[in-house]
Design a protein around this motif. Structure first.
Motif, short mmCIF file in Angstrom:
data_model
loop_
_atom_site.label_atom_id
_atom_site.label_comp_id
_atom_site.label_asym_id
_atom_site.label_seq_id
_atom_site.Cartn_x
_atom_site.Cartn_y
_atom_site.Cartn_z
N ILE A 1 17.12 2.45 4.50
CA ILE A 1 15.27 2.10 5.17
C ILE A 1 15.28 1.81 6.30
CG2 ILE A 1 13.27 0.86 3.70
CD1 ILE A 1 14.79 3.12 2.32
N ASP A 2 15.37 0.58 7.06
CA ASP A 2 15.17 0.61 8.17
C ASP A 2 15.66 1.24 9.50
OD1 ASP A 2 14.84 -2.39 7.33
OD2 ASP A 2 16.86 -3.17 7.79
N GLY A 3 16.15 2.09 8.80
CA GLY A 3 16.35 3.23 10.16
C GLY A 3 15.14 4.78 9.59
N VAL A 4 15.31 4.03 8.86
CA VAL A 4 13.59 5.45 8.67
C VAL A 4 12.55 5.31 9.52
CG1 VAL A 4 11.58 6.04 7.47
CG2 VAL A 4 14.22 5.88 6.50
N ARG A 5 12.48 6.43 10.37
CA ARG A 5 10.92 6.03 11.80
C ARG A 5 10.34 5.33 11.49
NH1 ARG A 5 8.07 10.33 12.12
NH2 ARG A 5 8.40 11.61 10.25
N ALA A 6 9.67 5.13 12.40
CA ALA A 6 8.75 3.62 12.39
C ALA A 6 7.36 4.55 12.01
CB ALA A 6 8.93 3.11 13.08
N GLU A 7 7.10 5.07 12.15
CA GLU A 7 5.70 6.04 12.26
C GLU A 7 5.39 5.90 10.05
OE1 GLU A 7 6.69 7.94 15.90
OE2 GLU A 7 8.03 7.55 13.69
N VAL A 8 6.74 6.43 9.08
CA VAL A 8 6.87 6.86 8.52
C VAL A 8 6.50 4.90 7.25
CG1 VAL A 8 7.69 7.48 5.93
CG2 VAL A 8 7.74 9.01 8.28
N ARG A 9 7.62 4.43 8.24
CA ARG A 9 7.43 2.79 7.26
C ARG A 9 6.22 1.98 7.54
NH1 ARG A 9 10.83 -0.36 10.16
NH2 ARG A 9 11.12 1.05 11.42
N SER A 10 5.04 2.77 8.18
CA SER A 10 3.70 1.93 8.65
C SER A 10 2.72 2.73 7.74
CB SER A 10 4.01 1.73 9.93
OG SER A 10 3.91 2.95 10.44
N LEU A 11 3.23 3.83 7.41
CA LEU A 11 2.56 4.48 6.77
C LEU A 11 1.55 3.73 5.36
CD1 LEU A 11 3.29 8.33 6.23
CD2 LEU A 11 1.40 7.69 7.99
N PRO A 12 -0.38 3.80 5.39
CA PRO A 12 -0.90 3.02 4.25
C PRO A 12 -0.23 4.41 3.03
CG PRO A 12 -2.10 4.08 5.67
CD PRO A 12 -0.90 4.62 6.67
N ALA A 13 -0.32 3.72 1.77
CA ALA A 13 -0.08 4.48 0.79
C ALA A 13 -1.82 5.49 0.71
CB ALA A 13 -0.21 3.73 -0.30
N TYR A 14 -2.02 6.19 0.65
CA TYR A 14 -3.06 7.20 -0.04
C TYR A 14 -3.38 6.36 -1.30
CZ TYR A 14 -6.46 10.41 -1.27
OH TYR A 14 -7.58 11.19 -1.00
N ASN A 15 -4.94 6.01 -1.14
CA ASN A 15 -5.70 5.56 -2.64
C ASN A 15 -6.04 7.18 -4.00
OD1 ASN A 15 -7.03 4.37 -4.78
ND2 ASN A 15 -8.66 4.05 -3.02
N ALA A 16 -5.15 7.83 -4.38
CA ALA A 16 -5.45 8.87 -4.87
C ALA A 16 -6.40 8.08 -6.54
CB ALA A 16 -4.25 8.94 -5.29
N GLY A 17 -6.48 6.89 -6.15
CA GLY A 17 -7.18 6.63 -7.66
C GLY A 17 -7.12 6.67 -9.13
N LEU A 18 -7.38 5.70 -9.94
CA LEU A 18 -6.95 5.24 -11.38
C LEU A 18 -7.10 6.96 -12.52
CD1 LEU A 18 -8.91 2.20 -11.80
CD2 LEU A 18 -5.72 2.74 -10.90
N SER A 19 -5.93 6.44 -13.23
CA SER A 19 -6.21 7.60 -14.56
C SER A 19 -6.86 7.48 -15.86
CB SER A 19 -4.64 8.61 -14.71
OG SER A 19 -3.69 7.43 -15.53
N SER A 20 -7.97 7.92 -16.34
CA SER A 20 -8.22 7.95 -17.03
C SER A 20 -6.92 7.52 -18.82
CB SER A 20 -9.01 8.75 -18.16
OG SER A 20 -9.96 9.87 -17.44
N ASP A 21 -6.18 7.52 -18.54
CA ASP A 21 -4.73 7.35 -20.22
C ASP A 21 -4.97 5.82 -19.73
OD1 ASP A 21 -5.25 9.39 -21.26
OD2 ASP A 21 -3.53 10.02 -20.35
N LEU A 22 -4.42 5.07 -18.33
CA LEU A 22 -4.14 4.27 -17.79
C LEU A 22 -5.05 3.26 -18.00
CD1 LEU A 22 -2.32 3.48 -14.24
CD2 LEU A 22 -4.04 1.92 -15.01
N VAL A 23 -6.49 3.32 -17.93
CA VAL A 23 -8.01 2.87 -17.69
C VAL A 23 -7.42 2.38 -19.10
CG1 VAL A 23 -10.20 2.27 -17.73
CG2 VAL A 23 -8.74 2.88 -15.61
#
Length: 372
Positions: free
Chosen positions: A4-26
């Motif tokens: 994992i440490d060898g993965v490109r720094a650009e990828v490791r530093s990316l924020p997760a996209y906030n895709a929202g919540l599903s109705s079923d989960l809530v």
């Protein structure tokens, strides 16, 4: 060093996209029977009756065993004719965000400069960063309108890509033709203009909204216009987006990156039927406009001033931590989208849903804000 440490720094530093919540989960987590899902800008009317009738005919296992048409030939022909474009200028993606990713991987290299707007659709920043590009963000004005002068100042001969959503996601405001032309006049011929019109159908009939395709064509620049079937067409679950490129050559480069079967056959056929059913689109758009303005009036009665919106949502400053407020509203079965970009943490985007769901949102907002 681990793998994992060898993965490109650009990828490791990316924020997760906030895709929202599903109705079923809530529904499961909070034990509520009805969910007002107002966080993802979906069409409360859903797909048209013609699309549902077509999907009901899909009963052949043999058809499912075959690969889909890699060229989206039927859908391609319909859109090309409607937009007076060469079929070879069109591209299709698994949602328009798929085309954003393809564009980033096709046209950007590490160190390339990208200019975009904040608050932003997160993938306008994440995808360029994923390939090592440097993203320069230009804040909107205090009144939550595009700062065209600041955008022009941010553009340089080194700008490889300019990304703008018009209408803006998440704000909802839009540039007019004059502002668009003024912006494009500052762009170098070595810059790709990526113009994201995911909410085009909602804005197209509004006074002052530009014919973006015509303005791009007259600019003489390389450009890519994106639209989607996920919003006004009510096909978010089938994932179909399309793009129009300035030239077949530009589209052809993206085709080399695109996976060959990225639009499944059911989605292709449903989108073709939906594209022909413009009466459903028009009814959806008109219903949304009415409900959006009623929601605006209800918020203004609470002392809230939403930004101008030509889309199917409202964006506003709720005066407190929006993520905390949104979390409290989940207990009422109401899903909204708190904004998490720096400087906008007190802002919230709420989709325009059915009249009943919009009323649920207003009541929950009043209750949970008062309880804070």
């Amino acid at each position: 060093m681990s793998f994992i440490d060898g993965v490109r720094a650009e990828v490791r530093s990316l924020p997760a996209y906030n895709a929202g919540l599903s109705s079923d989960l809530v529904r499961t987590r909070y034990g509520v029977s009805h969910i007002a899902k107002l966080g993802s800008n979906e069409n409360p009317r859903g797909a048209s009756a013609l699309v549902l009738a077509h999907l009901a005919k899909w009963t052949s296992a043999a058809s499912l065993a075959l690969y889909p048409d890699p060229s989206c030939s039927v859908l391609r022909a319909k859109i090309a004719e409607k937009l007076d474009a060469a079929p070879e200028q069109l591209l299709f993606g698994n949602g328009s965000e798929d085309l954003l990713a393809i564009a980033a991987h096709t046209f950007l290299a590490p160190g390339d400069e990208v200019v975009t707007v904040v608050p932003s659709f997160g993938l306008h920043i994440i995808y360029p960063q994923s390939v090592g590009a440097k993203v320069i963000t230009v804040p909107m004005r205090a009144d939550l309108e595009f700062d065209v002068d600041a955008l022009i100042a941010a553009i340089s001969p080194n700008t490889r890509m300019l990304i703008v959503s018009n209408p803006s996601n998440p704000v909802g405001c839009a540039m007019n033709a004059s502002e668009m032309r003024r912006l494009l006049s500052a762009v170098s011929p070595n810059t790709l203009v990526l113009w994201d019109e995911a909410y085009f159908e909602y804005a197209a009939g509004e006074a002052g909204y530009p014919d973006s395709l015509a303005v791009l064509r007259e600019s003489g620049l390389p450009w890519l216009l994106l639209r989607t079937f996920s919003k006004a067409y009510g096909l978010a679950g089938l994932r179909v987006g399309y793009g129009v490129a300035s030239t077949p050559e530009l589209a052809g480069l993206m085709e080399r990156i695109r996976t060959p079967f990225n639009i499944n056959q059911i989605a292709q056929e449903a989108a073709a039927v939906a594209f022909d059913d413009q009466s459903h689109v028009m009814a959806s758009v008109e219903g949304t406009r009415v409900e959006r303005e009623q929601m605006r009036a209800a918020l203004e009665a609470l002392g809230i001033t939403p930004a101008r919106s030509l889309a199917n949502f409202l964006f506003f400053d709720c005066g407190e931590d929006a993520a905390a407020l949104a979390a409290r509203m989940l207990a009422d079965g109401v899903i909204v989208k708190p904004w998490r970009e720096a400087g906008y943490e007190t802002c919230m985007r709420v989709s325009t849903g059915s009249a009943a769901d919009n009323a649920m949102f207003i009541e929950s907002y009043k209750r949970r804000r008062a309880a804070a």
